[in-house]
Motif scaffolding. Structure first.
Motif, mmCIF file in Angstrom:
data_model
loop_
_atom_site.group_PDB
_atom_site.id
_atom_site.type_symbol
_atom_site.label_atom_id
_atom_site.label_comp_id
_atom_site.label_asym_id
_atom_site.label_seq_id
_atom_site.Cartn_x
_atom_site.Cartn_y
_atom_site.Cartn_z
ATOM 1 N N PRO A 184 0.823 -1.214 0.000
ATOM 2 C CA PRO A 184 0.000 0.000 0.000
ATOM 3 C C PRO A 184 0.856 1.263 0.000
ATOM 4 O O PRO A 184 1.858 1.349 0.722
ATOM 5 C CB PRO A 184 -0.806 -0.117 1.297
ATOM 6 C CG PRO A 184 -0.665 -1.512 1.747
ATOM 7 C CD PRO A 184 0.574 -2.078 1.159
ATOM 8 N N ALA A 185 0.471 2.217 -0.804
ATOM 9 C CA ALA A 185 1.249 3.459 -0.910
ATOM 10 C C ALA A 185 1.330 4.191 0.416
ATOM 11 O O ALA A 185 2.315 4.880 0.689
ATOM 12 C CB ALA A 185 0.628 4.360 -1.977
ATOM 13 N N SER A 186 0.310 4.045 1.267
ATOM 14 C CA SER A 186 0.312 4.741 2.553
ATOM 15 C C SER A 186 1.454 4.287 3.454
ATOM 16 O O SER A 186 1.898 5.031 4.326
ATOM 17 C CB SER A 186 -1.021 4.517 3.270
ATOM 18 O OG SER A 186 -1.250 3.120 3.462
ATOM 19 N N ARG A 218 14.203 7.739 -2.353
ATOM 20 C CA ARG A 218 12.936 7.452 -3.041
ATOM 21 C C ARG A 218 11.746 8.052 -2.296
ATOM 22 O O ARG A 218 10.607 7.929 -2.748
ATOM 23 C CB ARG A 218 12.727 5.941 -3.185
ATOM 24 C CG ARG A 218 13.686 5.269 -4.143
ATOM 25 C CD ARG A 218 13.194 3.891 -4.540
ATOM 26 N NE ARG A 218 14.095 3.272 -5.500
ATOM 27 C CZ ARG A 218 13.779 2.227 -6.256
ATOM 28 N NH1 ARG A 218 12.571 1.671 -6.167
ATOM 29 N NH2 ARG A 218 14.652 1.717 -7.111
ATOM 30 N N GLY A 219 12.037 8.637 -1.153
ATOM 31 C CA GLY A 219 10.976 9.260 -0.373
ATOM 32 C C GLY A 219 10.090 8.289 0.361
ATOM 33 O O GLY A 219 8.980 8.657 0.784
ATOM 34 N N ASN A 220 10.550 7.060 0.535
ATOM 35 C CA ASN A 220 9.716 6.063 1.215
ATOM 36 C C ASN A 220 10.498 5.246 2.245
ATOM 37 O O ASN A 220 10.175 4.090 2.511
ATOM 38 C CB ASN A 220 9.063 5.131 0.197
ATOM 39 C CG ASN A 220 10.077 4.222 -0.500
ATOM 40 O OD1 ASN A 220 11.267 4.546 -0.572
ATOM 41 N ND2 ASN A 220 9.621 3.092 -1.009
ATOM 42 N N ALA A 221 11.565 5.843 2.797
ATOM 43 C CA ALA A 221 12.372 5.115 3.776
ATOM 44 C C ALA A 221 11.521 4.692 4.972
ATOM 45 O O ALA A 221 10.503 5.324 5.286
ATOM 46 C CB ALA A 221 13.535 5.973 4.244
ATOM 47 N N SER A 222 11.927 3.632 5.614
ATOM 48 C CA SER A 222 11.216 3.136 6.794
ATOM 49 C C SER A 222 11.398 4.125 7.941
ATOM 50 O O SER A 222 12.522 4.375 8.399
ATOM 51 C CB SER A 222 11.765 1.763 7.196
ATOM 52 O OG SER A 222 11.169 1.317 8.399
ATOM 53 N N ARG A 223 10.314 4.709 8.431
ATOM 54 C CA ARG A 223 10.386 5.743 9.460
ATOM 55 C C ARG A 223 10.302 5.097 10.838
ATOM 56 O O ARG A 223 9.418 4.315 11.126
ATOM 57 C CB ARG A 223 9.273 6.761 9.271
ATOM 58 C CG ARG A 223 9.220 7.332 7.850
ATOM 59 C CD ARG A 223 8.501 8.647 7.782
ATOM 60 N NE ARG A 223 9.223 9.710 8.452
ATOM 61 C CZ ARG A 223 10.243 10.375 7.915
ATOM 62 N NH1 ARG A 223 10.675 10.069 6.691
ATOM 63 N NH2 ARG A 223 10.849 11.321 8.591
ATOM 64 N N ASN A 224 11.251 5.472 11.689
ATOM 65 C CA ASN A 224 11.331 4.911 13.035
ATOM 66 C C ASN A 224 10.292 5.525 13.960
ATOM 67 O O ASN A 224 9.844 6.658 13.769
ATOM 68 C CB ASN A 224 12.724 5.118 13.614
ATOM 69 C CG ASN A 224 13.768 4.298 12.882
ATOM 70 O OD1 ASN A 224 13.483 3.195 12.432
ATOM 71 N ND2 ASN A 224 14.970 4.851 12.737
ATOM 72 N N ILE A 225 9.955 4.771 15.002
ATOM 73 C CA ILE A 225 8.979 5.225 15.991
ATOM 74 C C ILE A 225 9.678 5.828 17.205
ATOM 75 O O ILE A 225 9.379 6.944 17.627
ATOM 76 C CB ILE A 225 8.076 4.056 16.423
ATOM 77 C CG1 ILE A 225 7.296 3.526 15.211
ATOM 78 C CG2 ILE A 225 7.108 4.495 17.523
ATOM 79 C CD1 ILE A 225 6.522 2.254 15.487
ATOM 80 N N LEU A 226 10.640 5.106 17.766
ATOM 81 C CA LEU A 226 11.329 5.563 18.965
ATOM 82 C C LEU A 226 12.733 6.074 18.701
ATOM 83 O O LEU A 226 13.186 7.041 19.325
ATOM 84 C CB LEU A 226 11.379 4.430 20.004
ATOM 85 C CG LEU A 226 10.028 3.991 20.584
ATOM 86 C CD1 LEU A 226 10.223 2.853 21.575
ATOM 87 C CD2 LEU A 226 9.322 5.164 21.271
ATOM 88 N N LEU A 227 13.450 5.421 17.792
ATOM 89 C CA LEU A 227 14.838 5.819 17.565
ATOM 90 C C LEU A 227 14.958 7.222 16.997
ATOM 91 O O LEU A 227 16.020 7.842 17.092
ATOM 92 C CB LEU A 227 15.521 4.815 16.624
ATOM 93 C CG LEU A 227 15.765 3.420 17.208
ATOM 94 C CD1 LEU A 227 16.460 2.545 16.192
ATOM 95 C CD2 LEU A 227 16.592 3.500 18.498
#
Length: 452
Positions: A84-86, A130-139
């Motif tokens: 999913p794009a989201s 690519r503008g879609n890197a995995s975004r961290n929650i706590l780090l």
């Protein structure tokens, strides 16, 4: 006595636990962040890998019949709902990430070749650029905002050996007694294999079915069938070549190049006339034509020869050497004793149980000890039956119906028999293995597997 040299605040230990708690909290935050964000990355990597695998399979499967652009589009279409794009952005897999090429099995390497249909590499990525890197929650609280993730999948085609040299049936393969099978020869059934006794299986022979416990043999069958137990394997195949058979046969009517053997000119066809002999050598007396049978001189060399009988019509191919053509018909075709087929393809749309048949003495392929060339292929939407003395040398029989045959002793040396029904064999044969030599014009359908 008071110490006038050291101020009281330097000796004061109040609040130390608060400072320690802050450090402990930061350590816990980092450890928790590593656990939570690492698990998140692992989950996203898994989703990317599954999508890349699915896209690679879809691309290579589509590439079999269509162009590279259509195959790439199919790959991207396949993973639309998987990423999913989201969550993964719109660039997780781009058209430039799907590349066709060649897989080197020995070196375990992929070499790009845009014209290849044999392998594909698909890359899937979540990256900052690519503008879609995995975004961290706590780090991200300690400055590590994202992680880059990249995976790849490589699929390659392969051809199971059973379909090049062996007997393969959707239903039962029934082989009788006193047969000898050479190293490399394969017998496979998607139901079970049945045999009597005194058969010999050389080491390297394969006998496979979905459940090896279903093998049908007499009591003490392993003792009476030397090498059988070691040859048994579990497995099942989709009979892809037979699923394609109606389309292959249909393409012959228009002499379409896709499925023609190399000795036939594309778009070159000849409608048979029983009174005409285009294959007659110069200076040879003209035979008398009749309305009952064909001889080698009826056929135009290097062409697709066509004949329609209509309804349940029949035609006989007389004794003689038939070479260098394709014959397509809707007739039931009978091969007379002494008919020899070399470098020919004979196909019929007739669906009778014996739409291709021979009372005795049919030779499929040249007797040349597995030398290149000289092979022959028979195709039918019905069944094949040879009552006795069938000889197969670099020969192939493809049938939607049953295949039933009785062969000469030593009369099978390089053979591919594939049936969507059952295969019923005979006794007292030596079934030789040519290690694919001389089988270069065998009709096969590729299978697909992940290699990296």
């Amino acid at each position: 006595m008071k110490n006038f040299l050291q101020p009281n605040w330097m000796r004061d230990e109040e609040g130390a636990i608060t400072l320690l708690s802050i450090f402990m909290f930061l350590i816990a935050l980092i450890l928790g962040g590593l656990a939570i964000d690492s698990n998140k990355v692992i989950a996203e990597r898994t989703r990317l890998q599954v999508a890349a695998d699915s896209a690679a399979h879809a691309a290579l499967y589509t590439r079999e019949k269509y162009g590279a652009e259509a195959a790439v589009n199919k790959a991207l279409e396949t993973i639309t709902d998987m990423l999913p794009a989201s969550k993964f952005g719109t660039n997780a897999i781009m058209t430039t990430d799907v590349n066709f090429g060649v897989w080197n099995k020995g070196e375990m390497t992929f070499l790009q070749d845009a014209d290849s249909k044999s392998a594909v590499q698909v890359q899937a990525m979540m990256k900052e650029d690519r503008g879609n890197a995995s975004r961290n929650i706590l780090l991200r609280l300690i400055g590590q905002d994202t992680f880059d993730i990249a995976v790849q999948s490589v699929y390659s085609t392969y051809f199971p050996g059973c379909f090049t040299e062996g007997f393969v049936a959707e239903n039962v393969v029934d082989i009788r007694s006193n047969n000898s099978f050479t190293n490399g020869f394969c017998i496979h059934s998607n139901e079970y294999v049945s045999m009597n006794q005194n058969n010999f299986f050389e080491p390297g022979t394969l006998v496979s079915m979905p459940n090896i416990g279903d093998v049908d043999i007499p009591k003490s069958g392993f003792e009476k069938n030397e090498g059988l137990e070691a040859a048994l394997r579990s497995g099942e195949y989709r009979l892809r070549i037979l699923n394609q058979l109606p389309d292959i046969i249909d393409s012959f009517w228009s002499a379409n190049a896709e499925h023609l053997p190399p000795y036939v000119v594309a778009n070159y066809y000849h409608d048979l006339d029983l009174k005409e002999f285009p294959g007659l050598p110069p200076g040879m007396p003209r035979p008398n034509g009749n309305t009952h049978s064909l001889n080698p001189y009826h056929f135009e060399p290097n062409a697709v020869n066509r004949m329609s009988c209509g309804g349940s019509g029949k035609i006989t191919m007389d004794a003689g050497l038939y070479q260098q053509f394709v014959f397509i018909s809707d007739c039931e075709i009978k091969f007379s004793n002494g008919a020899i087929l070399e470098d020919v393809v004979i196909a019929t749309t007739n669906k009778d149980a014996s739409s291709l048949n021979s009372p005795q003495g049919l030779q499929v392929g040249r007797i040349d000890n597995c030398a290149p060339g000289g092979g022959a292929t028979l195709m039918t939407l019905g069944g094949f039956k040879a009552a006795s003395s069938l000889t197969i040398h670099n020969g192939q029989i493809l049938a939607i119906g049953d295949i039933s045959f009785a062969a000469n002793a030593g009369g099978v040396n390089g053979a591919s028999l594939v049936s969507k029904g059952r295969i019923s064999g005979t006794s007292n044969m030596d079934m030789g293995f040519c290690r694919n030599s001389g089988m270069e014009n065998t009709y096969r359908a590729p299978y697909f597997r992940m290699v990296n």
